[in-house]
Structure formats: structure tokens, C-alpha cells
Design a protein around this motif. Structure first.
Motif, short mmCIF file in Angstrom:
data_model
loop_
_atom_site.label_atom_id
_atom_site.label_comp_id
_atom_site.label_asym_id
_atom_site.label_seq_id
_atom_site.Cartn_x
_atom_site.Cartn_y
_atom_site.Cartn_z
N VAL A 33 52.02 29.98 35.46
CA VAL A 33 51.99 30.06 36.92
C VAL A 33 50.61 30.50 37.41
N PHE A 34 50.35 30.28 38.69
CA PHE A 34 49.13 30.77 39.31
C PHE A 34 49.30 32.24 39.67
N HIS A 35 48.38 33.06 39.15
CA HIS A 35 48.33 34.47 39.53
C HIS A 35 47.06 34.71 40.33
N PRO A 36 47.18 35.22 41.54
CA PRO A 36 45.97 35.51 42.30
C PRO A 36 45.16 36.62 41.64
N ARG A 37 43.87 36.61 41.89
CA ARG A 37 42.97 37.61 41.31
C ARG A 37 43.29 39.00 41.85
N ASN A 38 43.45 39.95 40.93
CA ASN A 38 43.67 41.35 41.30
C ASN A 38 42.30 42.01 41.45
N PRO A 75 41.65 41.73 34.13
CA PRO A 75 42.86 41.20 33.46
C PRO A 75 43.19 41.89 32.13
N LEU A 76 42.19 42.12 31.28
CA LEU A 76 42.49 42.71 29.97
C LEU A 76 43.09 44.10 30.10
N GLU A 77 42.57 44.86 31.03
CA GLU A 77 43.10 46.20 31.27
C GLU A 77 44.56 46.12 31.70
N SER A 78 44.85 45.16 32.57
CA SER A 78 46.23 44.97 33.04
C SER A 78 47.16 44.54 31.91
N LEU A 79 46.68 43.63 31.06
CA LEU A 79 47.51 43.13 29.94
C LEU A 79 47.79 44.24 28.93
N ARG A 80 46.77 45.03 28.62
CA ARG A 80 46.98 46.14 27.67
C ARG A 80 47.97 47.16 28.22
N ALA A 81 47.84 47.43 29.53
CA ALA A 81 48.75 48.39 30.17
C ALA A 81 50.19 47.87 30.16
N ALA A 82 50.35 46.57 30.35
CA ALA A 82 51.69 45.99 30.43
C ALA A 82 52.34 45.77 29.07
N PHE A 83 51.56 45.28 28.10
CA PHE A 83 52.16 44.81 26.84
C PHE A 83 51.63 45.49 25.57
N GLY A 84 50.59 46.31 25.69
CA GLY A 84 50.07 47.03 24.53
C GLY A 84 49.01 46.25 23.77
N HIS A 85 48.43 46.92 22.78
CA HIS A 85 47.29 46.34 22.05
C HIS A 85 47.70 45.21 21.10
N ASP A 86 49.00 45.12 20.79
CA ASP A 86 49.45 44.04 19.89
C ASP A 86 49.72 42.73 20.63
N TYR A 87 49.62 42.75 21.95
CA TYR A 87 49.80 41.53 22.73
C TYR A 87 48.76 40.51 22.26
N TYR A 88 49.18 39.25 22.09
CA TYR A 88 48.32 38.29 21.40
C TYR A 88 46.96 38.11 22.06
N ILE A 89 46.90 38.14 23.40
CA ILE A 89 45.61 37.97 24.07
C ILE A 89 44.69 39.15 23.76
N CYS A 90 45.25 40.34 23.67
CA CYS A 90 44.47 41.52 23.29
C CYS A 90 44.01 41.43 21.84
N ARG A 91 44.88 40.91 21.00
CA ARG A 91 44.54 40.75 19.57
C ARG A 91 43.46 39.69 19.35
N PHE A 92 43.32 38.75 20.30
CA PHE A 92 42.33 37.69 20.18
C PHE A 92 40.92 38.14 20.56
N GLN A 93 40.76 39.35 21.09
CA GLN A 93 39.49 39.73 21.72
C GLN A 93 38.34 39.96 20.73
N GLU A 94 38.61 40.57 19.59
CA GLU A 94 37.54 40.93 18.65
C GLU A 94 37.01 39.68 17.96
N PRO A 95 35.73 39.32 18.17
CA PRO A 95 35.18 38.10 17.55
C PRO A 95 35.37 38.10 16.03
N GLY A 96 35.91 37.01 15.53
CA GLY A 96 36.06 36.83 14.09
C GLY A 96 37.37 37.32 13.51
N GLU A 97 38.03 38.24 14.21
CA GLU A 97 39.23 38.87 13.64
C GLU A 97 40.40 37.88 13.55
#
Length: 317
Positions: free
Chosen positions: A127-132, A137-159
């Protein structure tokens, strides 16, 4: 598949691979992760047989399109720039737009930044989410779903790339395409994206070994970094799109999602879609379709149904 032609076009500083079929009003298809132009093969053939020109690029970082190394080259503004340049190169003023997954995200941004180029949009899954304006966004995602959330897990280059390599490309592709787990997608490091190597992945009827091999061959050549860089640039996109804070999507829209899609089962999304929030931000939302018993990759799982939904909407314009 013989009806689909391929060529490479220089756009916005990169070489972009583009698949095309048919002639007539143009329909631009945008794929997601971990996918390619190939994800739209069924829709391309269906729409081209009905008098449309189907165009499906490998987006920046994918398949036979160039993949700049830095994640700073993968903001939505960069990707939209690629697509506007592609339309210019093809001599197309206004097009019908179809997106899924990350392609849906980019489609929303294309409609937000350049609505003058879009006749109508059929978007899927995201869905379309308006800009907060108050939080990245990353801060919001970590707060909502934790560090194991896949988008958060994708952040570290190479990992994530190392995890994918350990599991094997074909297994990763199959794992993503066949996943039916309700959202949000959280993957602890000890579990890994490939899951247990002893667990067999059974392919559904709509996904063949040949399909998996096509994806795996391209990702083995290109790597996953380009696709992962979209996730790594989401805060950059947030920074660059500050001038569009509060803007609505002002093109005619049809939205399609499967009721077993993790993007639909993530907490808060159903309420947003059905409670009026989505319609407020996308005022020209004309149709909303929830496919029963369908997962995330609906364009491949239900190809004929998806193609019919696209055709039924765009033929009105």
C-alpha cells in the motif's frame, strides 16, 4: 515466450535490460524482490494479445541491468529517474503502470513525482504510506517489529549476501517465492533466511524448477546486492522526498492483494486498507481486490486472474 523481445537501453547513466511484447497503448510492469522482468511473463503475453504494448525492465541492480555498487544510488528518486528516462527513450508520453512488491513502492513514487506520465495504476501487495516527517522509516520499523525484521536484517552491507550464499541462490529464491508465513517477516540470525538445510522446499504448481533456475542463474551472475540496496536506501529516499510530504496519489488506482500475503497480514494494514486511511491518501482509488487464498507473489500464483484484473481496469481509460 518467443513473442517477448529483449533489448538494452541506456537510461539515466545505466544500461537497462527491457523485455517487450505487442503493440498499442503501453503498459509498464515493475517487478519486486527477489524477482526480474520474468515475474511478469504471463501478464506480458496476456496484455500483448489484447492490443497492448507490454514493457518490463529489469530494474536497476537486477538481472541484465547495470548495478551501481553504492546503496546511495538506489533511492526511489534514482529508480523513478531511470523509468522516466526509459519512457523518454521509448518515445512514450503517458503509460499504464503496474507494480508489485518493491515495484509497487516505486510505482507509488512514480505517481507521486511524475503523475503527468501515468494514465492509470494497477498496484499489488504494498500500500501507499505517506511520508512521516517526524521519524525515519528504519527507526519506525525497528520500533514496530524489532531488529529481526527482515528489512532491518538487510541493512548491514554484505551480511544478508553471506547468508544467501551459504543457503544457495536457488534455495533462497524458492524460499521467498513459496513463503506463506503471515507477516511481519522476522528472521533471527540463528534461523537464517534459508531456514534449515534439511527442510525440503516443495514447489507449488505455479512455480517450476525451470522458473527457479531462471531466477537463480541471473542472481548468481549479478548477486543480490543491487536488490538489497533498495532496502538500504529507504532512509535516503525519506530524506530526498521531503518536499512531497503530505502529497496524495492523484492518478486512477486499482489495488490488488492476496489475503495470505504478509503485506496484508502485517498488523495494522487491514485496518488501514479497509478503514478509510488508504482511500484518504489515494483519493482516486477506484477498485480494491483481496484475492482469497493467495500469497504474496499473486501475479505468478494466479496469472490469468491477475491479467484479467489489469485488463478490466486499464481498458476503461
Amino acid at each position: 515466450m518467443d513473442k517477448i523481445q529483449h533489448r538494452t537501453i541506456f537510461v539515466n547513466g545505466i544500461n537497462m535490460h527491457v523485455a517487450e511484447a505487442g503493440a498499442g497503448p503501453a503498459v509498464l510492469f515493475l517487478h519486486g524482490f527477489p524477482e526480474l522482468w520474468y515475474s511478469w511473463r504471463h501478464q506480458m503475453l496476456a496484455l500483448s494479445s489484447r492490443g497492448y504494448r507490454a514493457i518490463a525492465p529489469d530494474l536497476r541492480g537486477y538481472g541484465d541491468t547495470d548495478a551501481p555498487p553504492s546503496s546511495a544510488s538506489y533511492s526511489a528518486v534514482h529508480i523513478v529517474g531511470d523509468l522516466v528516462a526509459l519512457l523518454d527513450a521509448l518515445g512514450l508520453d503517458r503509460i499504464f503502470l503496474v507494480g508489485h512488491d518493491w515495484g509497487a513502492v516505486i510505482a507509488w513514487y512514480l505517481c507521486l513525482l511524475r503523475p503527468d506520465r501515468i494514465r492509470a495504476l494497477v498496484n499489488m501487495s504494498v500500500v501507499f504510506h505517506p511520508r512521516n516527517p517526524s521519524r525515519k522509516p528504519l527507526e519506525s520499523l525497528r520500533a514496530a517489529f524489532g531488529h529481526d525484521y527482515y528489512i532491518c536484517r538487510f541493512q548491514e552491507p554484505g551480511e544478508a549476501e553471506e547468508e544467501f550464499a551459504r543457503a544457495g541462490t536457488a534455495r533462497i529464491i524458492a524460499k521467498f517465492l513459496t513463503s506463506r508465513r503471515p507477516g511481519p517477516l522476522c528472521v533471527p540470525k540463528e534461523v537464517g533466511f534459508g531456514g534449515s538445510p534439511h527442510t525440503q522446499i516443495v514447489l507449488p504448481s505455479w512455480l517450476s524448477e525451470e522458473d527457479i533456475n531462471y531466477y537463480a542463474t541471473k542472481f548468481d551472475q549479478k548477486g543480490f546486492t543491487g536488490g538489497l540496496n533498495y532496502y538500504r536506501a529507504i532512509d535516503l529516499t525519506w530524506e530526498l522526498t521531503a518536499p512531497w510530504t503530505g502529497m496524495q496519489i492523484k492518478v486512477p488506482v486499482k489495488f490488488i492483494v492476496g489475503d495470505e500475503d504478509l503485506t496484508y497480514t502485517t498488523p495494522g494494514i487491514k485496518e488501514y486498507i479497509h478503514g478509510g486511511g488508504f482511500k484518504r491518501n489515494v483519493p482516486f482509488l477506484q477498485e480494491l481486490v483481496v484475492m482469497e487464498g493467495v500469497g504474496h507473489f499473486l501475479n505468478q500464483e494466479k496469472p490469468e486472474e491477475t491479467s484479467a484484473h489489469i485488463y478490466d481496469f486499464i481498458q476503461r481509460f
